[in-house]
Write a protein that holds these residues in place. Structure first.
Motif, PDB file in Angstrom:
ATOM      1  N   LEU A   8       0.895  -1.210   0.115  1.00 57.65           N
ATOM      2  CA  LEU A   8       0.010  -0.062  -0.068  1.00 57.65           C
ATOM      3  C   LEU A   8       0.941   1.163   0.050  1.00 57.65           C
ATOM      4  CD1 LEU A   8      -2.681  -1.311   2.701  1.00 57.65           C
ATOM      5  CD2 LEU A   8      -2.914  -1.490   0.153  1.00 57.65           C
ATOM      6  N   GLN A   9       0.547   2.225  -0.853  1.00 55.17           N
ATOM      7  CA  GLN A   9       1.427   3.175  -1.005  1.00 55.17           C
ATOM      8  C   GLN A   9       0.404   4.636  -0.966  1.00 55.17           C
ATOM      9  OE1 GLN A   9       4.663   3.642  -0.928  1.00 55.17           O
ATOM     10  NE2 GLN A   9       4.205   5.825  -0.610  1.00 55.17           N
ATOM     11  N   PRO A  10       0.416   5.337  -0.279  1.00 57.10           N
ATOM     12  CA  PRO A  10      -0.540   6.434  -0.271  1.00 57.10           C
ATOM     13  C   PRO A  10       0.205   7.624  -0.791  1.00 57.10           C
ATOM     14  CG  PRO A  10       0.563   6.371   2.017  1.00 57.10           C
ATOM     15  CD  PRO A  10       0.974   5.296   1.058  1.00 57.10           C
ATOM     16  N   GLU A  11      -0.683   8.764  -1.312  1.00 54.26           N
ATOM     17  CA  GLU A  11      -0.113   9.783  -1.829  1.00 54.26           C
ATOM     18  C   GLU A  11      -0.560  11.015  -0.696  1.00 54.26           C
ATOM     19  OE1 GLU A  11      -2.034  11.124  -5.333  1.00 54.26           O
ATOM     20  OE2 GLU A  11      -4.259  10.419  -4.612  1.00 54.26           O
ATOM     21  N   ARG A  56      -3.326  10.067   1.326  1.00 49.78           N
ATOM     22  CA  ARG A  56      -4.567   9.493   1.165  1.00 49.78           C
ATOM     23  C   ARG A  56      -4.243   8.098   0.458  1.00 49.78           C
ATOM     24  NH1 ARG A  56      -7.723  12.803  -3.363  1.00 49.78           N
ATOM     25  NH2 ARG A  56      -5.672  11.950  -4.391  1.00 49.78           N
ATOM     26  N   LEU A  57      -4.972   7.140   1.058  1.00 45.57           N
ATOM     27  CA  LEU A  57      -4.932   5.729   0.465  1.00 45.57           C
ATOM     28  C   LEU A  57      -6.137   5.212   0.003  1.00 45.57           C
ATOM     29  CD1 LEU A  57      -2.858   3.315   0.166  1.00 45.57           C
ATOM     30  CD2 LEU A  57      -3.818   2.659   2.574  1.00 45.57           C
ATOM     31  N   ARG A  58      -6.106   4.934  -1.090  1.00 47.85           N
ATOM     32  CA  ARG A  58      -7.288   4.248  -1.831  1.00 47.85           C
ATOM     33  C   ARG A  58      -7.493   2.643  -1.339  1.00 47.85           C
ATOM     34  NH1 ARG A  58     -10.792   6.062  -6.835  1.00 47.85           N
ATOM     35  NH2 ARG A  58     -11.076   7.382  -5.238  1.00 47.85           N
ATOM     36  N   ALA A  94      -6.842  -3.473   8.344  1.00 45.72           N
ATOM     37  CA  ALA A  94      -5.282  -3.860   7.945  1.00 45.72           C
ATOM     38  C   ALA A  94      -4.830  -2.993   7.243  1.00 45.72           C
ATOM     39  CB  ALA A  94      -5.464  -5.302   7.254  1.00 45.72           C
ATOM     40  N   ALA A  95      -5.578  -2.221   6.362  1.00 45.40           N
ATOM     41  CA  ALA A  95      -5.130  -1.120   5.535  1.00 45.40           C
ATOM     42  C   ALA A  95      -4.581  -0.013   6.291  1.00 45.40           C
ATOM     43  CB  ALA A  95      -5.958  -0.803   4.373  1.00 45.40           C
TER      44      ALA A  95
END
Length: 289
Positions: free
Chosen positions: A136-139, A230-232, A242-243
């Motif tokens: 997971l890689q947020p922006e 922000r993580l989709r 978990a995310a």
């Protein structure tokens, strides 16, 4: 069980989630798990505490229950057919065995406490032990402040469904559908680690003031603007936690970022049960200095 087996069975759950309306033969599921079909059922039951087909039925009846509770425009017949039953009679028998209520009785007055605690062990296991299938890689984004109307749920998470029904009723009366008015949840604590009486979540809808709360008790508030990670997230709410943990544990310590003193919140982009659970979309907003 070792982590490799957890990972392989997470792949099985993902496959079942994405093919819930299809036949799910044991031989195919065992192949995905990478175990012998002669042992797959025993390993599945040891890991999840219930049989494979019991799990599948629970998933299908979960969707049916939420459609009954939150989508009054859907007929019982349509829900029965979508759940894989030949007609409303077979569906009603299965539903009553599971919940002790008929579908129409649940639609009228859901026993949320029983419903919640039937699913809680499964939620807990998937949320605590299953890791996201992809990194997971947020922006980093800037958000303007968003005026909202909120309905606070304080107390037992098992009764959140009652609050959601009140929230939906207010939105319908005030003509604020999700297609034109964004939906948010403000997450103050974790339902899995917080005493029931202290659990809090705010249900919110984008709404300029003034807010006339009516009998439901909505009030005006603002989602603060500023910097966010922000993580989709796409998938079921069971593994949304978990995310969120991945943001805190796997991303934040190495990001160079500092948290801001305001709660995390999510925007609901696509809703289950309007779409299949594995297609539901939530944008997680982690507040940063």
């Amino acid at each position: 069980m070792n982590q490799d087996l957890y990972t392989r069975f997470a792949c099985v759950l993902h496959f079942m989630d994405t093919h819930l309306d299809e036949d799910l033969p044991l031989s195919r599921l065992a192949e995905i798990a990478g175990v012998s079909r002669w042992h797959f059922q025993r390993q599945f039951a040891a890991l999840f505490g219930l049989g494979v087909y019991e799990y599948i039925q629970l998933r299908r009846l979960k969707r049916a229950a939420l459609q009954l509770a939150f989508r009054p425009g859907q007929s019982v017949l349509d829900i029965a057919l979508e759940s894989g039953y030949a007609g409303p009679e077979a569906f009603a028998r299965a539903f009553r065995r599971q919940w002790g209520q008929s579908p129409s009785g649940f639609r009228q007055s859901p026993r949320w406490h029983d419903w919640h605690y039937t699913y809680l062990p499964l939620y807990t296991l998937r949320n605590r032990h299953m890791t996201p299938l992809r990194p997971l890689q947020p922006e980093i984004v800037e958000r303007a402040a968003t005026p909202v109307a909120i309905l606070q749920h304080q107390g037992d998470p098992a009764l959140l469904g009652q609050t959601i029904r009140r929230f939906i009723a207010w939105r319908k009366r005030n003509q604020m559908p999700p297609s034109t008015h964004a939906t948010f949840n403000v997450l103050y604590n974790d339902p899995y680690t917080t005493p029931a009486a202290q659990y809090r979540i705010d249900l919110a809808v984008a709404c300029p003031p003034p807010v006339v709360g009516g009998d439901e008790g909505l009030v005006a508030d603002v989602l603060p603007g500023g910097r966010y990670a922000r993580l989709r997230y796409t998938g079921p709410d069971e593994t949304l936690g978990a995310a969120i943990r991945a943001l805190y544990v796997d991303w934040l310590p190495y990001s160079g970022e500092t948290l801001r003193d305001t709660p995390l919140w999510i925007e609901r982009v696509r809703f289950y049960p309007d779409v299949p659970e594995h297609q539901a979309i939530s944008d997680i907003y982690l507040p940063l200095v």
